[in-house]
Scaffold this motif. Structure first.
Motif, PDB file in Angstrom:
ATOM      1  N   VAL A   1       0.958  -0.948   0.081  1.00 20.28           N
ATOM      2  CA  VAL A   1       0.352  -0.055   0.244  1.00 20.28           C
ATOM      3  C   VAL A   1       0.212   0.933  -0.289  1.00 20.28           C
ATOM      4  N   GLN A   2       0.724   2.298  -0.342  1.00 20.23           N
ATOM      5  CA  GLN A   2       1.070   3.400  -0.970  1.00 20.23           C
ATOM      6  C   GLN A   2       0.351   4.309  -1.203  1.00 20.23           C
ATOM      7  N   LEU A   3       0.867   5.558  -0.508  1.00 27.43           N
ATOM      8  CA  LEU A   3      -0.061   6.644   0.313  1.00 27.43           C
ATOM      9  C   LEU A   3       0.584   7.840   0.089  1.00 27.43           C
ATOM     10  N   PRO A   4       0.855   8.327  -0.877  1.00 19.60           N
ATOM     11  CA  PRO A   4       1.241   8.908  -1.484  1.00 19.60           C
ATOM     12  C   PRO A   4       2.007  11.109  -0.336  1.00 19.60           C
ATOM     13  N   THR A   5       2.621  11.464   0.248  1.00 22.19           N
ATOM     14  CA  THR A   5       2.016  12.572   0.781  1.00 22.19           C
ATOM     15  C   THR A   5       2.678  14.019   0.115  1.00 22.19           C
ATOM     16  N   ASP A   6       2.405  14.759   0.707  1.00 22.93           N
ATOM     17  CA  ASP A   6       2.638  16.499  -0.304  1.00 22.93           C
ATOM     18  C   ASP A   6       3.569  16.108   0.429  1.00 22.93           C
ATOM     19  N   ARG A   7       5.214  17.080   0.262  1.00 18.76           N
ATOM     20  CA  ARG A   7       6.309  17.277   0.478  1.00 18.76           C
ATOM     21  C   ARG A   7       6.211  18.424   1.003  1.00 18.76           C
TER      22      ARG A   7
END
Length: 95
Positions: free
Chosen positions: A30-36
């Protein structure tokens, strides 16, 4: 190949996603991208299942389903486009 999951609640965790998708097979990742800049989740994620059949079952069951107060958008993830660019080390303005 992986599954794209959009319109996620900003409160969702990898554990939430894992538990929900595990109902349709073995979840590999599972991959949940976050704002840098803010570290806040971006409202979408990716799930990898063990087989194409499991991915298809999850997509069919969850696309359009209401989960955590949101109507999910679930489909096969498209390969990432090469947007070129990068680098950026040049001078800006003020010549």
């Amino acid at each position: 190949m992986s599954i794209y999951v959009g319109n996620l609640s900003y409160d969702v965790t990898e554990a939430d996603m894992n538990a929900t998708f595990a109902e349709y097979g073995t979840v590999k990742r599972v991959q949940l991208p976050t704002d840098r800049e803010t570290g806040r989740m971006r409202g979408f994620g990716f799930v990898e299942m063990s087989t194409d059949a499991e991915e298809t079952a999850a997509i069919e069951a969850l696309d359009g389903a209401e989960w955590m107060g949101r109507d999910l958008k679930v489909n096969k993830a498209r390969p990432r486009e090469d947007r070129g660019g990068g680098g950026g080390g040049g001078r800006r303005g003020g010549y």
